[in-house]
Design an enzyme around this catalytic site. Sequence first.
Site, PDB file in Angstrom:
ATOM      1  N   GLY A 266       0.829  -1.201   0.000  1.00 27.15           N
ATOM      2  CA  GLY A 266       0.000   0.000   0.000  1.00 27.15           C
ATOM      3  C   GLY A 266       0.861   1.248   0.000  1.00 27.15           C
ATOM      4  O   GLY A 266       1.975   1.255  -0.540  1.00 27.15           O
ATOM      5  N   SER A 267       0.346   2.281   0.665  1.00 24.85           N
ATOM      6  CA  SER A 267       0.918   3.624   0.492  1.00 24.85           C
ATOM      7  C   SER A 267       2.354   3.815   0.975  1.00 24.85           C
ATOM      8  O   SER A 267       2.986   4.817   0.633  1.00 24.85           O
ATOM      9  CB  SER A 267       0.024   4.650   1.180  1.00 24.85           C
ATOM     10  OG  SER A 267      -1.229   4.636   0.552  1.00 24.85           O
ATOM     11  N   THR A 268       2.862   2.917   1.786  1.00 29.28           N
ATOM     12  CA  THR A 268       4.263   3.079   2.208  1.00 29.28           C
ATOM     13  C   THR A 268       5.185   3.021   0.978  1.00 29.28           C
ATOM     14  O   THR A 268       6.280   3.577   0.991  1.00 29.28           O
ATOM     15  CB  THR A 268       4.677   1.974   3.206  1.00 29.28           C
ATOM     16  OG1 THR A 268       4.242   0.719   2.711  1.00 29.28           O
ATOM     17  CG2 THR A 268       4.097   2.213   4.572  1.00 29.28           C
ATOM     18  N   LYS A 270       4.721   4.605  -1.624  1.00 26.81           N
ATOM     19  CA  LYS A 270       4.771   5.928  -2.260  1.00 26.81           C
ATOM     20  C   LYS A 270       6.088   6.641  -1.944  1.00 26.81           C
ATOM     21  O   LYS A 270       6.536   7.486  -2.716  1.00 26.81           O
ATOM     22  CB  LYS A 270       3.574   6.771  -1.806  1.00 26.81           C
ATOM     23  CG  LYS A 270       2.280   6.321  -2.456  1.00 26.81           C
ATOM     24  CD  LYS A 270       1.067   6.967  -1.838  1.00 26.81           C
ATOM     25  CE  LYS A 270      -0.180   6.284  -2.391  1.00 26.81           C
ATOM     26  NZ  LYS A 270      -1.364   6.536  -1.584  1.00 26.81           N
TER      27      LYS A 270
END
Lengths: 562, 116
Positions: A266-268, A270
Site C-alpha cells: 500500500g501507500s508506504t 509511495k
Amino acid sequence: MWSNDNFILAPKEIKKARRRLLVSFIFVFSVFLGIFSQILSFPFQEKSKLLLANQLANSVGRAKIIDRNNNILAINVPAWTMYADPIEVLEPIKTAAFLHNLMPEKDLNFLNKKLSLKKRFVEIDRVTSPKRYQTIFNSGITGIHFLKIQARIYPKGDLASHILGNVSKDGEGLAGIERHFDTALKSSEKPVKLTIDSNIQYILQSEIKKQINFFDADAGAGVVLNIQNGEVLGLSSFPSFDVNYFGEASEKEIFNRATFASYDMGSTFKLINTAIALDSGKVNLKDKFDTTKPLYIGKHKVDDFRYLKRPANVAEILINSSNIGSALIAEKVGAKIQKNYFDLLELTKKADLPLLEVSKPIFNEKWTKSNSMTASYGYGLAVSPIQLASAVACIFNNGDFIKPKLIVDNKETVKKRVFSEKTSHLMRKLARAVVTHPDGSGKKSDAFGYFVGGKTGTAEMINSNGGFQKHSNLSSFVGAFPINNPQYLITVLIENPKPQIEKLNHHFTTGGQVAAPVVKEIVKKIAPILNIHPVVTDLPKIEQSLKLEILSNKVRLTNASL
Amino acid sequence: MWKFSIICSFMAIFTGIALNLISNSIHDRRKQLSALEKKIEQKIEKLKILETEWEYHTQPDKLMQIAEDKLGMSTKEVEQFGEIKIVKLRSSAWKLDLGVTKDNLLKDFDYKKVRN
C-alpha cells in the site's frame, strides 16, 4: 671334580647347545623389547587421554546463540529424559499420582495410561529439569528411569522465536538460525551472535502485541533496522510462540510474517515511488498532477480516499497519500526505469538473510505500464516487511542500499549507491512533512523531540481467492528517526485491525491510526537504549531545517482530519 | 650360560616390578584425572544451568516489571529532558575564582580539573 678339560662335548651337542642359547636369547630379547615398547608408549597414552579430557570438559553438544549484548538466546543444558518401564512399576496409579503432583502440566490420565502400557520403554517427559530429576531419583520410586541428554533451552521464551527457529529431538536444526547454522553450531564452540538487541526486540514485540489486542487485529509484524550498517536490531512477528514449546505452536504462530510473508504494502510504497521519480530526474518536486478526479488504467479505476481540491505537486501527493497522483508520477517515470530501481533495491528478489523462511516477491515478470502505475501506490509488487524496511532505509541513508544483516561479523558493510544524496535529503524532508503537516497522515508517529519521518500505508488485504478484501486492511507505518540525521528505521504492520468506535470515537483502521502510534511508542522506548536523546531547545531550529518551501502548513488540500 | 640366564631373570624381575609400580601410579593418576574430568563436567553443567536461569530471570519483561514495581522507574518522557541552561544553580556555583562560569559549563568545562 668337574673341569672343563674333563668335560668334552661332541660336535653335535655343541651345535644343539648353541641353538638353545640362540632361542633363549631371542626369547629374552623379545621380552625386553616388549617391556621397552610399553615404557615408550606410556607418555603417548597419557597425552591422548589428556586430549580426551579437554574434549570432555568443553563438550556442549551445540553452541549457543547470543544477542548483540551477549545475552543467551539458545543454550544446551544437561537434562534427563524420564522414561518408565511399566513392568517394573509396582503401583501404577500411585506412581502416576506422585508424578502428576510433581509435574502438574502432565495430565493424570495421560500418566495413568502411560504407566499401564505393556511395554518396556515409555517416555514420560522428554526434558526433565535437574531439580525434578533429583526429587524423583531420591524418592526411590520403582520403574521410573532417566537417560541423560543435552536439552536445547531458549531462556527468553518467545523473544525472537521466529529468528531462532528450533531443533528436533535429536538436536537437528529445523528452522530459523538453528537450521541455517546447524553445521556450525554442532561443530564449533563459538556462539552464533545475532545483531538483535533483546531489549529492543522485547519492546518491538510487546508494542505490536499491545496494538493488535487493542484493535482486535489478526496478526502483525515489525522490524527495527540500523540504517547505517543494515543490522537488524529487532524483528518480530505476531502471533508468536515460545520456542521451548515449539511442538504446541500452531502454523499461524510459527509463520514468520516479517520475512516469509509477501504483502501488497500500500501507500508506504509511495516513499519509494517518489524517491525514484525525483532521483531519475523525470519529475520535479514542483511538477503538478491532476488529482481531482479518478484515473483509469484500462478498466482499472485508480481512486483516492479523498480527492484533492486542485492539481497537486509531488510533495502534496506524498503527504496526502494520493493514489491517483502517485500513479501519474509513475507513468511519467516509465515502467522500465521504475523496474530498474526496484531491482537495485532488491525488491524483485528474495531478501538475503540466513533464514530458510524468506519469501520470494510476487509480481508480474513482464513489468507493464499498468503494473508500474499500481506499484506506485503499493499494489502489484508484494514484498516482505524486511524488504520494505531495507528499501526505505536506502532512501534515508544518503541513497546507499545495504543488505539487512542478522549476524554480527567483522565483514565490512557493503554499500550500493541507488539514490543521490540530494534525493535522500529531499526525501527526509518529505517524510518529516508526512508527520508534521496538517494534511499528513503520520501525525500519530511523532515522538516529540525525536523527529520521526516516514509514511503510513493502508492496503486492502488479499483473500484466499486472490481478490481484495474491502474491509480488511493491512495498516502500516515505515519511518526513520531522527530524520534530520537518520540512524534507525522502524516498520510496523498490523493485519486486519477492527474499528474501535467505542474506545476511539471513530471507525478508522488506517496506518496513521493503527501503526503510527506504535512507532511513536517504540521510538520513545528504544531511543534511550540506542543513546539517542530527545532534542528540546534546538527543536525549532531543526524543525525549520526540515521544512520544505513548497509546502505551506496553512494551505490544505482536504478537510479531512485523519 | 647359567650366569647369563640368572642375570636375565633378575633383570626381568626388577623391570617387571618397576613397570608394575609405574603402571599402578599411572592407573592412579588416570583415576584422579577421570575424577577431575567428571568434576569439571559437573561444574560446566552447573554453570550452564546457572547461566540459563540467569537469562530466564533477566528477561526484559521481568526486568521492566521489577523496575516499575519496585523502583518506580518508567519510560523516560520528553518532558523529563532538559538542557543545563534551564537548571537553576546556587550563586556559589558560579565562583569566578574557580573559573566556573555558566558558559564554561555549557562548553563541557572540566570542573574537577580546576578544583584539583
